[in-house]
Design a protein around this motif. Structure first.
Motif, mmCIF file in Angstrom:
data_model
loop_
_atom_site.group_PDB
_atom_site.id
_atom_site.type_symbol
_atom_site.label_atom_id
_atom_site.label_comp_id
_atom_site.label_asym_id
_atom_site.label_seq_id
_atom_site.Cartn_x
_atom_site.Cartn_y
_atom_site.Cartn_z
ATOM 1 N N ARG A 173 73.716 11.124 -10.741
ATOM 2 C CA ARG A 173 73.977 11.128 -12.192
ATOM 3 C C ARG A 173 73.981 9.684 -12.683
ATOM 4 N NH1 ARG A 173 79.339 11.522 -15.167
ATOM 5 N NH2 ARG A 173 78.910 12.476 -17.202
ATOM 6 N N VAL A 174 73.081 9.380 -13.634
ATOM 7 C CA VAL A 174 72.853 8.010 -14.100
ATOM 8 C C VAL A 174 73.026 7.964 -15.607
ATOM 9 C CG1 VAL A 174 71.147 6.155 -14.300
ATOM 10 C CG2 VAL A 174 71.261 7.525 -12.198
ATOM 11 N N GLN A 175 73.850 7.040 -16.110
ATOM 12 C CA GLN A 175 74.005 6.852 -17.547
ATOM 13 C C GLN A 175 72.899 5.944 -18.074
ATOM 14 O OE1 GLN A 175 78.099 5.579 -17.273
ATOM 15 N NE2 GLN A 175 78.846 7.497 -18.133
ATOM 16 N N THR A 176 72.319 6.350 -19.209
ATOM 17 C CA THR A 176 71.118 5.666 -19.700
ATOM 18 C C THR A 176 71.416 4.422 -20.524
ATOM 19 O OG1 THR A 176 71.061 7.150 -21.615
ATOM 20 C CG2 THR A 176 69.764 7.775 -19.686
ATOM 21 N N GLY A 177 72.593 4.334 -21.141
ATOM 22 C CA GLY A 177 72.994 3.087 -21.782
ATOM 23 C C GLY A 177 72.143 2.642 -22.949
ATOM 24 N N TRP A 178 72.317 3.289 -24.099
ATOM 25 C CA TRP A 178 71.569 2.886 -25.297
ATOM 26 C C TRP A 178 71.764 1.398 -25.585
ATOM 27 C CZ3 TRP A 178 73.074 4.778 -30.892
ATOM 28 C CH2 TRP A 178 72.071 4.409 -31.795
ATOM 29 N N SER A 179 72.980 0.903 -25.435
ATOM 30 C CA SER A 179 73.268 -0.499 -25.762
ATOM 31 C C SER A 179 72.520 -1.474 -24.855
ATOM 32 C CB SER A 179 74.774 -0.764 -25.665
ATOM 33 O OG SER A 179 75.242 -0.546 -24.348
ATOM 34 N N ARG A 180 72.201 -1.052 -23.642
ATOM 35 C CA ARG A 180 71.449 -1.924 -22.743
ATOM 36 C C ARG A 180 69.945 -1.773 -22.951
ATOM 37 N NH1 ARG A 180 71.980 -2.709 -16.079
ATOM 38 N NH2 ARG A 180 70.348 -4.299 -15.974
ATOM 39 N N CYS A 181 69.538 -0.592 -23.404
ATOM 40 C CA CYS A 181 68.100 -0.355 -23.596
ATOM 41 C C CYS A 181 67.572 -0.958 -24.895
ATOM 42 C CB CYS A 181 67.813 1.147 -23.595
ATOM 43 S SG CYS A 181 68.030 1.959 -22.006
ATOM 44 N N GLU A 182 68.397 -0.932 -25.942
ATOM 45 C CA GLU A 182 67.937 -1.418 -27.245
ATOM 46 C C GLU A 182 68.846 -2.555 -27.695
ATOM 47 O OE1 GLU A 182 66.919 0.145 -31.805
ATOM 48 O OE2 GLU A 182 67.719 1.550 -30.322
ATOM 49 N N THR A 183 68.432 -3.776 -27.433
ATOM 50 C CA THR A 183 69.226 -4.946 -27.819
ATOM 51 C C THR A 183 68.707 -5.607 -29.095
ATOM 52 O OG1 THR A 183 67.914 -6.331 -26.341
ATOM 53 C CG2 THR A 183 69.956 -5.398 -25.450
ATOM 54 N N ALA A 184 67.540 -5.182 -29.542
ATOM 55 C CA ALA A 184 67.006 -5.570 -30.844
ATOM 56 C C ALA A 184 66.473 -4.303 -31.493
ATOM 57 C CB ALA A 184 65.899 -6.612 -30.704
ATOM 58 N N GLU A 185 66.690 -4.153 -32.778
ATOM 59 C CA GLU A 185 66.368 -2.895 -33.438
ATOM 60 C C GLU A 185 64.909 -2.493 -33.224
ATOM 61 O OE1 GLU A 185 67.640 -2.270 -37.408
ATOM 62 O OE2 GLU A 185 69.580 -3.268 -37.116
ATOM 63 N N GLY A 186 64.747 -1.259 -32.702
ATOM 64 C CA GLY A 186 63.420 -0.688 -32.517
ATOM 65 C C GLY A 186 62.667 -1.173 -31.304
ATOM 66 N N ARG A 187 63.284 -2.042 -30.473
ATOM 67 C CA ARG A 187 62.630 -2.541 -29.259
ATOM 68 C C ARG A 187 63.433 -2.092 -28.055
ATOM 69 N NH1 ARG A 187 61.778 -8.850 -29.946
ATOM 70 N NH2 ARG A 187 60.824 -8.508 -27.899
ATOM 71 N N TYR A 188 62.736 -1.456 -27.087
ATOM 72 C CA TYR A 188 63.412 -0.857 -25.943
ATOM 73 C C TYR A 188 63.029 -1.565 -24.646
ATOM 74 C CZ TYR A 188 63.734 2.871 -29.411
ATOM 75 O OH TYR A 188 63.951 3.584 -30.563
ATOM 76 N N ASP A 189 64.032 -1.772 -23.823
ATOM 77 C CA ASP A 189 63.824 -2.316 -22.477
ATOM 78 C C ASP A 189 64.272 -1.265 -21.483
ATOM 79 O OD1 ASP A 189 63.683 -3.629 -20.078
ATOM 80 O OD2 ASP A 189 65.361 -4.987 -20.492
ATOM 81 N N PHE A 190 63.298 -0.602 -20.843
ATOM 82 C CA PHE A 190 63.605 0.438 -19.871
ATOM 83 C C PHE A 190 63.375 -0.019 -18.431
ATOM 84 C CE2 PHE A 190 62.352 3.382 -23.526
ATOM 85 C CZ PHE A 190 63.671 3.709 -23.826
ATOM 86 N N GLU A 191 63.055 -1.292 -18.250
ATOM 87 C CA GLU A 191 62.729 -1.733 -16.897
ATOM 88 C C GLU A 191 63.901 -1.556 -15.937
ATOM 89 O OE1 GLU A 191 61.038 -5.590 -16.729
ATOM 90 O OE2 GLU A 191 59.349 -5.117 -18.053
ATOM 91 N N TRP A 192 65.125 -1.807 -16.403
ATOM 92 C CA TRP A 192 66.288 -1.645 -15.515
ATOM 93 C C TRP A 192 66.465 -0.188 -15.103
ATOM 94 C CZ3 TRP A 192 70.852 1.056 -16.769
ATOM 95 C CH2 TRP A 192 70.932 1.532 -18.095
ATOM 96 N N LEU A 193 66.176 0.739 -16.033
ATOM 97 C CA LEU A 193 66.253 2.161 -15.694
ATOM 98 C C LEU A 193 65.099 2.583 -14.796
ATOM 99 C CD1 LEU A 193 67.365 4.217 -18.840
ATOM 100 C CD2 LEU A 193 68.414 4.205 -16.574
#
Length: 494
Positions: free
Chosen positions: A71-91
């Motif tokens: 079970r893994v938490q996806t973390g919106w705050s870690r994925c989107e640190t600038a509005e509309g830009r997503y970083d999913f590399e850590w996931l």
């Protein structure tokens, strides 16, 4: 901080050799997790959205553990640190590394984002709910759709939020089952827009909260979910568990009469030390690594007995590398429930115990009702007969052999001494146990058990074969030698 413990002394004190049976070897599991085709057993891998542990040293352990879900938490705050830009590399790294270890990911899509919630007191916005913010709601649905598009084909199970029935994880308004149902609805729609056949899980409730659940179900929760999860934390694993399961099953069935909603034990754990951690609310008074290991074996077996569709232990590793926060900015003590030590990333006693359970109770072992009647007639001490005549038992079958798992269901912190008891057993003639052995799940030791004479009818009360067996406050498994041979059984020379 980890409390030093003399583990060897604890093992000697609490896990002496079993009496009345003959040592014959021990199991030495070599099978990797990747060779387990399927299992209901999973492990917690949460809080990486807040960098609470380093995952890389944990993957080699999970490749051996045998739990096939995480079970893994996806973390919106870690994925989107600038509005509309997503970083999913850590996931990506987590999902791919888990898959490489033979473990499937279940996402917990949860928590807020300070970009859209300026009143959240911490950057992780733990517990802050997007449906309560005008700007956050469209940003949340866009994020969830992007997340689902990214992991289409890699992640099939999507759980919505974590413990929405308590204020630690539901802010800034009061807890509301109806409001939670709305969050699930919009989140499920976003997931299914990209993954139509996704399994959506609701609930994730702290303990059993029937009033909250009824409020959510009346607001339409059942129409949005395929499974419901709950977190029944308690120091005596078996206490009231069947009632909890039956209540949840009834409520879900009443609100979904035409479609079965699966039921998960979605999070449960036990610390390995008495002090210096967040979870003293569990009611502990004497806790150590061996007591934790006993608790874990009992927890898994009790959950397997009741047939939960998935079962998760929280957590893979102690959470101690970053400050632990729930909603608000209070810094809590570390969470020390891991199978693996935080910091050193070395296994605890509980790791090998959980590993034996995971490998023995994979998809080839299935729940089967068999007769197991415990008796301890002692005319000189009738109070002892009353106390000892009802150990907890869970019965299964594997590869044509019966499995009887049984234990004394006292608080494991009592550290009850070993005893013996008569067990009258019966199993279907399609099953066989030509060489009965007893597996100690805590030590991995295997003992030969004297096979009793065939059933005679000299006593009208006798309906099965009667064994004299050791009794402990953690599960022992009576089965056939062929079953333990499949776990890498190493026989000793007689």
């Amino acid at each position: 901080m980890t409390t030093p413990q003399d583990v060897d002394a604890l093992v000697r004190d609490q896990l002496p050799p079993l009496a009345g049976v003959s040592p014959m070897g021990r199991v030495a599991i070599t099978r990797p997790t990747a060779e387990i085709a399927s299992s209901r057993l999973g492990i917690g891998f949460e809080t990486l959205d807040r960098w609470m542990f380093t995952p890389e040293p944990v993957y080699p352990h999970l490749a051996r553990l045998g739990a096939t879900w995480a079970r893994v938490q996806t973390g919106w705050s870690r994925c989107e640190t600038a509005e509309g830009r997503y970083d999913f590399e850590w996931l990506d790294s987590i999902v791919d590394s888990l898959a490489g270890a033979g473990v499937r990911t279940m996402f917990s899509v949860t928590f807020g984002n300070k970009l859209y919630m300026p009143d959240a007191p911490h950057e992780s916005a733990v517990g802050y709910v997007p449906t309560y913010y005008e700007r956050a709601l469209p940003a949340w649905t866009a994020y969830v759709r992007a997340l689902a598009a990214r992991y289409r084909g890699r992640v099939t199970h999507w759980e919505v939020w974590n413990e929405p029935n308590i204020p630690q994880f539901w802010q800034p308004r009061p807890v509301s089952g109806a409001d939670y149902a709305e969050l699930v609805r919009v989140t499920a729609e976003a997931v299914r827009a990209e993954i139509p056949d996704a399994t959506v899980i609701g609930g994730a409730t702290s303990l059993v909260d029937p009033a909250f659940l009824v409020g959510a179900l009346r607001a339409g929760l059942a129409g949005s979910i395929d499974a419901f999860s709950f977190h029944p934390y308690q120091m005596v694993p078996e206490h009231n568990l069947r009632n909890m399961r039956d209540l949840l099953r009834r409520l879900l069935d009443e609100h979904s009469p035409d479609r079965r909603i699966a039921l998960y034990q979605g999070e449960n754990g036990c610390p390995s030390q008495l002090s210096g951690h967040h979870d003293d609310w569990l009611g502990m008074y004497t806790m150590d690594q061996v007591v934790q290991a006993k608790w874990i074996a009992r927890r898994f077996l009790a959950d397997l007995e009741l047939g939960f569709d998935k079962i998760f232990y929280f957590h893979a590793v102690d959470l101690m590398e970053r400050p632990y926060r729930q909603a608000g900015d209070k810094v809590n003590a570390p969470v020390m429930m891991g199978l693996i030590h935080g910091g050193s990333y070395t296994p605890k006693v509980s790791f090998e115990v959980a590993r034996r359970v995971c490998h023995l109770f994979d998809e080839r072992t299935r729940r089967t009702e068999l007769m197991c009647l415990f008796t301890e007639r002692d005319p000189a001490a009738p109070q002892r007969a009353t106390l000892m005549a009802a150990p907890h038992v869970a019965t299964f079958e594997r590869d044509g052999a019966p499995l009887f798992a049984y234990w004394l269901a006292e608080d494991p912190q009592q550290r009850a001494g070993h005893a013996t008891i008569d067990a009258e057993l019966w199993w279907d003639d399609r099953l066989a146990m030509p060489e009965p052995v007893l597996l100690d799940l805590l030590t991995g030791e295997v003992y030969a058990v004297e096979r009793p004479p065939e059933l005679t009818h000299t006593d009208w009360r006798t309906r099965g074969l009667r064994y004299r067996l050791p009794l402990t406050d953690y599960p022992l498994v009576l089965t056939d030698a062929a079953v333990v041979a499949g776990l890498g059984f190493e026989r000793r020379e007689p």
